[in-house]
Scaffold this active site. Structure first.
Site, PDB file in Angstrom:
ATOM      1  N   GLN A  93       0.896  -1.186   0.000  1.00  0.00           N
ATOM      2  CA  GLN A  93       0.000   0.000   0.000  1.00  0.00           C
ATOM      3  C   GLN A  93       0.924   1.222   0.000  1.00  0.00           C
ATOM      4  OE1 GLN A  93      -3.430  -0.107  -0.092  1.00  0.00           O
ATOM      5  NE2 GLN A  93      -3.952   2.004   0.390  1.00  0.00           N
ATOM      6  N   LYS A 189      -0.854  -7.122 -15.692  1.00  0.00           N
ATOM      7  CA  LYS A 189      -1.863  -7.513 -14.695  1.00  0.00           C
ATOM      8  C   LYS A 189      -2.720  -6.307 -14.328  1.00  0.00           C
ATOM      9  CE  LYS A 189      -0.752  -8.191 -10.192  1.00  0.00           C
ATOM     10  NZ  LYS A 189      -0.140  -8.917  -9.069  1.00  0.00           N
ATOM     11  N   GLY A 221      -1.617 -16.089  -3.967  1.00  0.00           N
ATOM     12  CA  GLY A 221      -1.202 -17.057  -4.990  1.00  0.00           C
ATOM     13  C   GLY A 221      -1.966 -16.887  -6.297  1.00  0.00           C
ATOM     14  N   THR A 223      -1.998 -14.341  -8.475  1.00  0.00           N
ATOM     15  CA  THR A 223      -1.150 -13.850  -9.584  1.00  0.00           C
ATOM     16  C   THR A 223      -0.348 -15.006 -10.180  1.00  0.00           C
ATOM     17  OG1 THR A 223      -0.945 -11.725  -8.452  1.00  0.00           O
ATOM     18  CG2 THR A 223       0.699 -12.215 -10.159  1.00  0.00           C
TER      19      THR A 223
HETATM   20  C1  R5P Z   1       2.092  -7.200  -6.822  1.00  0.00           C
HETATM   21  O1  R5P Z   1       2.146  -6.299  -7.616  1.00  0.00           O
HETATM   22  C2  R5P Z   1       3.185  -8.149  -6.515  1.00  0.00           C
HETATM   23  O2  R5P Z   1       4.281  -8.027  -7.371  1.00  0.00           O
HETATM   24  C3  R5P Z   1       2.681  -9.590  -6.491  1.00  0.00           C
HETATM   25  O3  R5P Z   1       2.404  -9.990  -7.828  1.00  0.00           O
HETATM   26  C4  R5P Z   1       1.416  -9.694  -5.692  1.00  0.00           C
HETATM   27  O4  R5P Z   1       1.613  -9.116  -4.451  1.00  0.00           O
HETATM   28  C5  R5P Z   1       0.978 -11.140  -5.530  1.00  0.00           C
HETATM   29  O5  R5P Z   1      -0.226 -11.184  -4.833  1.00  0.00           O
HETATM   30  P1  R5P Z   1      -1.208 -12.421  -4.909  1.00  0.00           P
HETATM   31  O6  R5P Z   1      -0.400 -13.657  -4.645  1.00  0.00           O
HETATM   32  O7  R5P Z   1      -2.225 -12.150  -3.861  1.00  0.00           O
HETATM   33  O8  R5P Z   1      -1.815 -12.435  -6.283  1.00  0.00           O
END
Ligand code: R5P
Length: 288
Positions: A93, A189, A221, A223
């Site tokens: 954040q 993304k 997990g 992403t």
């Molecule tokens: C975000 O921009 C970071 O680089 C990671 O891709 C992200 O924090 C991964 O989060 P999650 O596992 O919840 O998708």
């Protein structure tokens, strides 16, 4: 200088640096309040190495414990307090995304400074935006992708291509690819800030490649699993996935391990899949 910690990670750093180590005891009361205890006398210069443990110990408990330890060190007479927080919590954040939300990364750095920390040493900080503020506590941001490069080298992949799951990880993806002498491709993304839902788009313009996905953090997990789906569509010969910090808010490492040929995170956070050692990064920092 004396190293204060509660696990083998801190002890290994102290041992390599040839300095004394001191332990603190981690204690959580039934209402989740933290009450750590430093088991001995401190010196003027203390390096507190505090590592988070996924699943059993959440980010808020970890932050509160670190704040309490820092202030206690100051109360016990330390004047130079360097905090090694291999994963710096709340760093995602790094701005006010929607009106009325907190600017958490800045707030956390200020809280640590006000508790008595004189410097923060961390690994692969999600955003470096705050550390350049003139009133920020000094922060050393060390490279957590270097140990990942070493792990990829050990795999002896035939035809590797390094893939970043979103634009935020472009620089690291390119650095990893250049250290390995192969190509990089970065996907795009988008995240819905209200629901947390993400979408990843992009092509990996290749067949029969050994695709290696690298990211700084795995939290839910989501992403990583979306990026793996894209790699499968690209008919990858093998898929490997590595990240610096494994937060694993749920045990998704089980599915991620099944969906890939190689999967691991570094040990900046203690998890069942933290098999890539990162302490050398910290040791090198104190040696330089
Ligand atoms: C975000 O921009 C970071 O680089 C990671 O891709 C992200 O924090 C991964 O989060 P999650 O596992 O919840 O998708």
């Amino acid at each position: 200088m004396i190293v204060l910690g509660c696990d083998s990670f801190a002890e290994a750093v102290a041992h390599s640096l040839g300095v004394k180590s001191l332990r603190f005891e981690r204690r959580t009361f039934p209402d989740w309040e933290q009450c750590p205890r430093i088991l001995g006398e401190v010196e003027d210069h203390v390096v507190l190495i505090n590592r988070m443990k996924s699943e059993e110990f959440n980010t808020n408990s970890y932050l509160m414990e670190t704040l309490l330890l820092t202030r206690t060190l100051r109360d016990m007479g330390a004047t130079k307090i360097e905090l090694v927080m291999p994963y710096l919590v709340y760093s995602r954040q790094d701005r006010v995304f929607r009106h009325g939300e907190p600017y958490s990364s800045r707030t956390v750095l200020d809280l640590l400074r006000d508790a008595g920390a004189t410097k923060i040493i961390t690994i692969s900080l999600h955003s470096t935006k705050d550390i350049d503020r003139p009133d920020s506590i000094p922060v050393a941001n060390l490279d957590g992708f270097a140990p990942i490069v070493e792990r990829i080298k050990q795999l002896n992949l035939k035809n590797p291509i390094i893939t970043g799951p979103d634009l935020g990880v472009t620089k690291a993806t390119k650095l990893v690819a250049s250290a390995l002498g192969c190509d990089a491709v970065v996907l795009k993304k988008t995240r819905d800030h209200a629901t947390g839902e993400i979408k990843i788009t992009g092509d990996i313009p290749t067949q029969n490649k050994d695709i290696v996905i690298v990211d700084d953090i795995i939290s839910t997990g989501w992403t990583m699993s979306e990026a793996i789906k894209i790699c499968k569509k690209a008919h990858a010969r093998t898929i490997s996935a590595f990240a610096v910090h494994g937060l694993f808010t749920t045990p998704t490492y089980i599915q991620l391990r099944r969906a890939t040929n190689n999967f691991a995170v570094t040990d900046t956070i203690q998890t069942p899949v933290s098999s890539i050692p990162s302490s050398s990064v910290i040791i090198n920092h104190f040696r330089s």
